[in-house]
Design a protein around this motif. Structure first.
Motif, mmCIF file in Angstrom:
data_model
loop_
_atom_site.group_PDB
_atom_site.id
_atom_site.type_symbol
_atom_site.label_atom_id
_atom_site.label_comp_id
_atom_site.label_asym_id
_atom_site.label_seq_id
_atom_site.Cartn_x
_atom_site.Cartn_y
_atom_site.Cartn_z
ATOM 1 N N ALA A 1 0.828 -1.206 0.000
ATOM 2 C CA ALA A 1 0.000 0.000 0.000
ATOM 3 C C ALA A 1 0.857 1.249 0.000
ATOM 4 N N HIS A 2 0.340 2.275 -0.644
ATOM 5 C CA HIS A 2 1.010 3.575 -0.665
ATOM 6 C C HIS A 2 0.187 4.582 0.118
ATOM 7 N N SER A 3 0.848 5.323 1.000
ATOM 8 C CA SER A 3 0.256 6.462 1.697
ATOM 9 C C SER A 3 -1.016 6.067 2.455
ATOM 10 N N LEU A 4 -2.122 6.770 2.211
ATOM 11 C CA LEU A 4 -3.387 6.472 2.879
ATOM 12 C C LEU A 4 -3.792 5.013 2.708
ATOM 13 N N GLY A 5 -3.364 4.389 1.616
ATOM 14 C CA GLY A 5 -3.698 2.985 1.388
ATOM 15 C C GLY A 5 -3.261 2.073 2.520
ATOM 16 N N GLY A 6 -2.164 2.430 3.193
ATOM 17 C CA GLY A 6 -1.729 1.630 4.328
ATOM 18 C C GLY A 6 -2.718 1.699 5.477
ATOM 19 N N LEU A 7 -3.260 2.886 5.751
ATOM 20 C CA LEU A 7 -4.240 3.039 6.823
ATOM 21 C C LEU A 7 -5.545 2.327 6.480
ATOM 22 N N ILE A 8 -5.929 2.380 5.212
ATOM 23 C CA ILE A 8 -7.124 1.646 4.784
ATOM 24 C C ILE A 8 -6.916 0.153 4.970
ATOM 25 N N THR A 9 -5.738 -0.332 4.609
ATOM 26 C CA THR A 9 -5.437 -1.751 4.762
ATOM 27 C C THR A 9 -5.498 -2.170 6.224
ATOM 28 N N LEU A 10 -4.953 -1.351 7.116
ATOM 29 C CA LEU A 10 -5.009 -1.663 8.548
ATOM 30 C C LEU A 10 -6.455 -1.766 9.028
ATOM 31 N N ASN A 11 -7.289 -0.835 8.620
ATOM 32 C CA ASN A 11 -8.689 -0.883 9.026
ATOM 33 C C ASN A 11 -9.409 -2.083 8.430
ATOM 34 N N PHE A 12 -9.084 -2.414 7.190
ATOM 35 C CA PHE A 12 -9.674 -3.594 6.558
ATOM 36 C C PHE A 12 -9.309 -4.861 7.340
ATOM 37 N N ILE A 13 -8.056 -4.981 7.718
ATOM 38 C CA ILE A 13 -7.606 -6.163 8.464
ATOM 39 C C ILE A 13 -8.266 -6.217 9.836
ATOM 40 N N ARG A 14 -8.383 -5.086 10.495
ATOM 41 C CA ARG A 14 -9.054 -5.022 11.795
ATOM 42 C C ARG A 14 -10.503 -5.497 11.698
ATOM 43 N N GLU A 15 -11.189 -5.053 10.667
ATOM 44 C CA GLU A 15 -12.624 -5.316 10.574
ATOM 45 C C GLU A 15 -12.938 -6.711 10.051
ATOM 46 N N THR A 16 -12.146 -7.193 9.110
ATOM 47 C CA THR A 16 -12.458 -8.484 8.494
ATOM 48 C C THR A 16 -11.691 -9.638 9.115
ATOM 49 N N GLN A 17 -10.567 -9.342 9.788
ATOM 50 C CA GLN A 17 -9.742 -10.347 10.459
ATOM 51 C C GLN A 17 -9.454 -11.569 9.579
ATOM 52 N N PRO A 18 -8.863 -11.349 8.411
ATOM 53 C CA PRO A 18 -8.515 -12.492 7.553
ATOM 54 C C PRO A 18 -7.464 -13.368 8.222
ATOM 55 N N GLN A 19 -7.530 -14.660 7.949
ATOM 56 C CA GLN A 19 -6.665 -15.622 8.622
ATOM 57 C C GLN A 19 -5.398 -15.964 7.842
#
Length: 211
Positions: free
Chosen positions: A70-88
């Motif tokens: 991820a670039h820039s804001l994309g990293g923060l979006i990715t963190l929130n995505f991982i928090r919410e979906t909790q992929p294994q």
């Protein structure tokens, strides 16, 4: 690599084409990839995470590991995505010029009446430090690439030399990252450079940067 896929996440006011250089570099080395297209100009964080989830819904169970670049804001979006979906099946993550501690330029922009209300992602870029230690909480294998060339008029006017022209070096250096590397590029160019692509490939393959 055939059992893995790498998801590429763009930053503020960009689209999947902005990640095309890195995507082409990964594909040349045999990596499966998918570049996302997120509403990072007018959508808020919930909108971006929802769009990311919808575009990744069909890959569940198809790959051994899913990596994220991820670039820039994309990293923060990715963190929130991982928090919410909790992929294994999370593999390695590489965040490039991501403002974990926020951006002073975003803070200045937020002082303009109505700006943050129209361009909703600005709220995530304010210097709160909310994202600095969340990698430790999620146990991510995270590599952080930081630009350290202050380029562009805005950076020269409002930021110190310890920045990439958009994000301060200290903000981009997440405290819980497994590895951090500084590269002599500005915010707008860093993810379009062969040196950056080489470091992304190294971290995805080995979980560490090439020194």
């Amino acid at each position: 690599m055939n059992d893995d896929i790498t998801i590429l996440v763009h930053g503020f006011n960009r689209g999947r084409r902005d990640m095309a250089y890195l995507e082409a570099g990964l594909r040349r080395q045999g990596w499966h990839t998918r570049a996302l297209n997120l509403p990072t100009l007018f959508g808020d964080m919930d909108d971006c995470v929802a769009a990311m989830s919808a575009q990744l819904n069909d890959i569940q169970g198809r790959y051994r590991r899913v990596h994220y670049v991820a670039h820039s804001l994309g990293g923060l979006i990715t963190l929130n995505f991982i928090r919410e979906t909790q992929p294994q099946n999370i593999g390695h993550c590489v965040f490039i010029a991501t403002p974990h501690g926020g951006s002073h330029l975003a803070q200045i922009a937020s002082w303009i009446p109505g700006y943050a209300r129209i361009f909703k992602p600005v709220a995530e870029l304010l210097p709160t430090g909310a994202y600095d230690n969340c990698h430790a909480e999620s146990g991510l294998s995270l590599g952080v690439i930081v630009g350290c060339r202050n380029s562009g008029l805005l950076g020269k006017l409002f930021l110190s030399d310890q920045s990439d022209g958009r994000v301060e070096v200290a903000s981009a250096c997440a405290g819980a990252a497994r590895e951090t590397i500084l590269l002599p590029f500005g915010h707008q160019e860093i993810h379009h450079r062969p040196e950056t692509c080489a470091q992304v490939l190294a971290f995805l393959a080995q979980g560490r940067f090439s020194r």
